[in-house]
Design a protein around this motif. Structure first.
Motif, PDB file in Angstrom:
ATOM      1  N   PRO A 139       0.854  -1.510  -0.031  1.00  0.00           N
ATOM      2  CA  PRO A 139      -0.178  -0.081   0.232  1.00  0.00           C
ATOM      3  C   PRO A 139       0.991   1.436   0.056  1.00  0.00           C
ATOM      4  O   PRO A 139       1.839   1.281   0.755  1.00  0.00           O
ATOM      5  N   GLY A 140       0.449   2.273  -0.803  1.00  0.00           N
ATOM      6  CA  GLY A 140       1.192   3.550  -0.776  1.00  0.00           C
ATOM      7  C   GLY A 140       2.145   3.600  -1.687  1.00  0.00           C
ATOM      8  O   GLY A 140       3.152   4.541  -1.910  1.00  0.00           O
ATOM      9  N   ALA A 141       2.534   2.414  -2.405  1.00  0.00           N
ATOM     10  CA  ALA A 141       3.557   2.513  -3.563  1.00  0.00           C
ATOM     11  C   ALA A 141       3.282   3.150  -4.702  1.00  0.00           C
ATOM     12  O   ALA A 141       3.270   2.398  -5.815  1.00  0.00           O
ATOM     13  N   GLY A 142       2.725   4.398  -4.581  1.00  0.00           N
ATOM     14  CA  GLY A 142       2.189   4.913  -6.027  1.00  0.00           C
ATOM     15  C   GLY A 142       3.110   4.904  -7.197  1.00  0.00           C
ATOM     16  O   GLY A 142       2.604   4.636  -8.347  1.00  0.00           O
ATOM     17  N   ALA A 143       4.231   5.660  -7.026  1.00  0.00           N
ATOM     18  CA  ALA A 143       5.270   5.843  -8.125  1.00  0.00           C
ATOM     19  C   ALA A 143       5.935   4.306  -8.463  1.00  0.00           C
ATOM     20  O   ALA A 143       5.634   4.107  -9.827  1.00  0.00           O
ATOM     21  N   LEU A 144       5.737   3.323  -7.657  1.00  0.00           N
ATOM     22  CA  LEU A 144       6.196   2.009  -8.243  1.00  0.00           C
ATOM     23  C   LEU A 144       5.306   1.368  -8.937  1.00  0.00           C
ATOM     24  O   LEU A 144       5.396   0.823 -10.077  1.00  0.00           O
ATOM     25  N   ALA A 145       4.002   1.504  -8.444  1.00  0.00           N
ATOM     26  CA  ALA A 145       2.675   1.114  -9.244  1.00  0.00           C
ATOM     27  C   ALA A 145       2.679   1.651 -10.543  1.00  0.00           C
ATOM     28  O   ALA A 145       2.317   0.980 -11.434  1.00  0.00           O
ATOM     29  N   ASP A 146       2.781   2.941 -10.679  1.00  0.00           N
ATOM     30  CA  ASP A 146       2.445   3.585 -11.818  1.00  0.00           C
ATOM     31  C   ASP A 146       3.695   3.051 -12.961  1.00  0.00           C
ATOM     32  O   ASP A 146       3.563   3.023 -13.926  1.00  0.00           O
ATOM     33  N   ALA A 147       4.927   2.987 -12.328  1.00  0.00           N
ATOM     34  CA  ALA A 147       5.964   2.433 -13.445  1.00  0.00           C
ATOM     35  C   ALA A 147       5.710   1.022 -13.850  1.00  0.00           C
ATOM     36  O   ALA A 147       6.074   0.736 -15.068  1.00  0.00           O
ATOM     37  N   LEU A 148       5.393   0.175 -13.078  1.00  0.00           N
ATOM     38  CA  LEU A 148       4.982  -1.167 -13.185  1.00  0.00           C
ATOM     39  C   LEU A 148       3.681  -1.199 -14.287  1.00  0.00           C
ATOM     40  O   LEU A 148       3.703  -1.866 -15.323  1.00  0.00           O
ATOM     41  N   GLU A 149       2.743  -0.221 -13.975  1.00  0.00           N
ATOM     42  CA  GLU A 149       1.526  -0.333 -15.027  1.00  0.00           C
ATOM     43  C   GLU A 149       1.896   0.009 -16.293  1.00  0.00           C
ATOM     44  O   GLU A 149       1.324  -0.228 -17.478  1.00  0.00           O
ATOM     45  N   GLU A 172      -2.319  -4.249  -5.295  1.00  0.00           N
ATOM     46  CA  GLU A 172      -1.919  -3.688  -4.018  1.00  0.00           C
ATOM     47  C   GLU A 172      -2.321  -4.808  -2.742  1.00  0.00           C
ATOM     48  O   GLU A 172      -3.544  -5.276  -2.971  1.00  0.00           O
ATOM     49  N   CYS A 173      -1.393  -5.084  -2.248  1.00  0.00           N
ATOM     50  CA  CYS A 173      -1.690  -6.346  -1.119  1.00  0.00           C
ATOM     51  C   CYS A 173      -1.698  -5.632   0.213  1.00  0.00           C
ATOM     52  O   CYS A 173      -0.684  -5.025   0.601  1.00  0.00           O
ATOM     53  N   PRO A 174      -2.952  -5.527   0.833  1.00  0.00           N
ATOM     54  CA  PRO A 174      -3.045  -4.911   2.022  1.00  0.00           C
ATOM     55  C   PRO A 174      -2.030  -5.296   3.275  1.00  0.00           C
ATOM     56  O   PRO A 174      -1.843  -4.637   4.113  1.00  0.00           O
ATOM     57  N   ARG A 175      -1.856  -6.660   3.217  1.00  0.00           N
ATOM     58  CA  ARG A 175      -1.004  -7.232   4.279  1.00  0.00           C
ATOM     59  C   ARG A 175       0.290  -7.720   3.697  1.00  0.00           C
ATOM     60  O   ARG A 175       0.993  -8.411   4.342  1.00  0.00           O
ATOM     61  N   ALA A 176       1.044  -6.656   2.906  1.00  0.00           N
ATOM     62  CA  ALA A 176       2.032  -7.127   2.334  1.00  0.00           C
ATOM     63  C   ALA A 176       3.471  -6.853   3.503  1.00  0.00           C
ATOM     64  O   ALA A 176       4.427  -7.601   3.468  1.00  0.00           O
ATOM     65  N   THR A 177       3.217  -5.944   4.569  1.00  0.00           N
ATOM     66  CA  THR A 177       4.142  -5.674   5.373  1.00  0.00           C
ATOM     67  C   THR A 177       4.302  -6.930   6.385  1.00  0.00           C
ATOM     68  O   THR A 177       5.173  -6.828   7.279  1.00  0.00           O
TER      69      THR A 177
END
Length: 206
Positions: free
Chosen positions: A54-64, A72-77
């Protein structure tokens, strides 16, 4: 796409604490590190699901922008097992799954294709090896998709491999990249000297 698609799950939900920041966006040969892992995986599978925290907006944008379906995995941590379960849960039903790590940019596409071919020929679990050491990506037959969706904790699929030890097929590859992940800035410096899979330019760059 066949009735039993092969889906790549790119795990990209780590916090990069040992690196001192978001290592997956660290520049490597002019591109984000994670995009090299994606570039190797993409041509070898029918689709790629990239799992982010969650909150990895820049990373998500680059991958998309590079063509991955981002989840987004809510329990990734809570550990890699949760991220892998999340990716498996978003894959199409009855899919073969190839699990790759976003911080392993030096895996060769042909290695991934060999893992896929072994699955297509009936293997249940496929693990590439280099000089006797197991690496990534790891392939799973569609029969194990439900078990993958139930993973928890920080061990990834290790418990599943132990439970199905008799079904693991190892394939020896001449690819040291299957063992090389980037955890620290020193690792990144060493990776810079490697010949990596070219990362396609986005349309806007052409």
């Amino acid at each position: 796409m066949s009735t039993c698609p092969t889906v790549g799950i790119l795990l990209a939900a780590g916090a990069g604490r040992r690196f001192g920041g978001d290592k997956l966006l660290a520049p490597l040969h002019g591109r984000a590190l994670v995009l090299h892992a994606l570039a190797a995986l993409h041509p070898a599978v029918d689709q790629v699901i990239a799992v982010v925290r969650p909150g990895a907006g820049a990373l998500a944008d680059a991958l998309e922008q590079a063509g991955a379906q981002v989840v987004e995995c809510p329990r990734a941590t809570l550990g890699m097992g949760h991220s892998l379960a999340c990716g498996a849960d978003h894959a199409p039903p009855a899919a073969r799954l190839l699990v790759s790590l976003g911080d392993m940019p030096a895996v060769r596409p042909d290695t991934i294709r060999r893992v896929r071919r072994a699955l297509e020929r009936g293997a249940v679990i496929v693990v590439p090896t280099h000089h006797g050491h197991r690496g990534h990506p790891v392939g799973f037959a569609s029969a194990l998709q439900r078990e993958l969706t139930r993973l928890v904790g920080d061990q990834g699929a290790r418990a599943l491999l132990q439970r199905h030890a008799a079904d693991v097929r190892e394939i020896a590859v001449d690819d040291p990249g299957i063992l090389h992940d980037v955890d620290t800035p020193t690792d990144l410096s060493e990776t810079t000297a490697r010949a990596l899979t070219p990362v396609p330019r986005a349309p806007a760059d052409r």
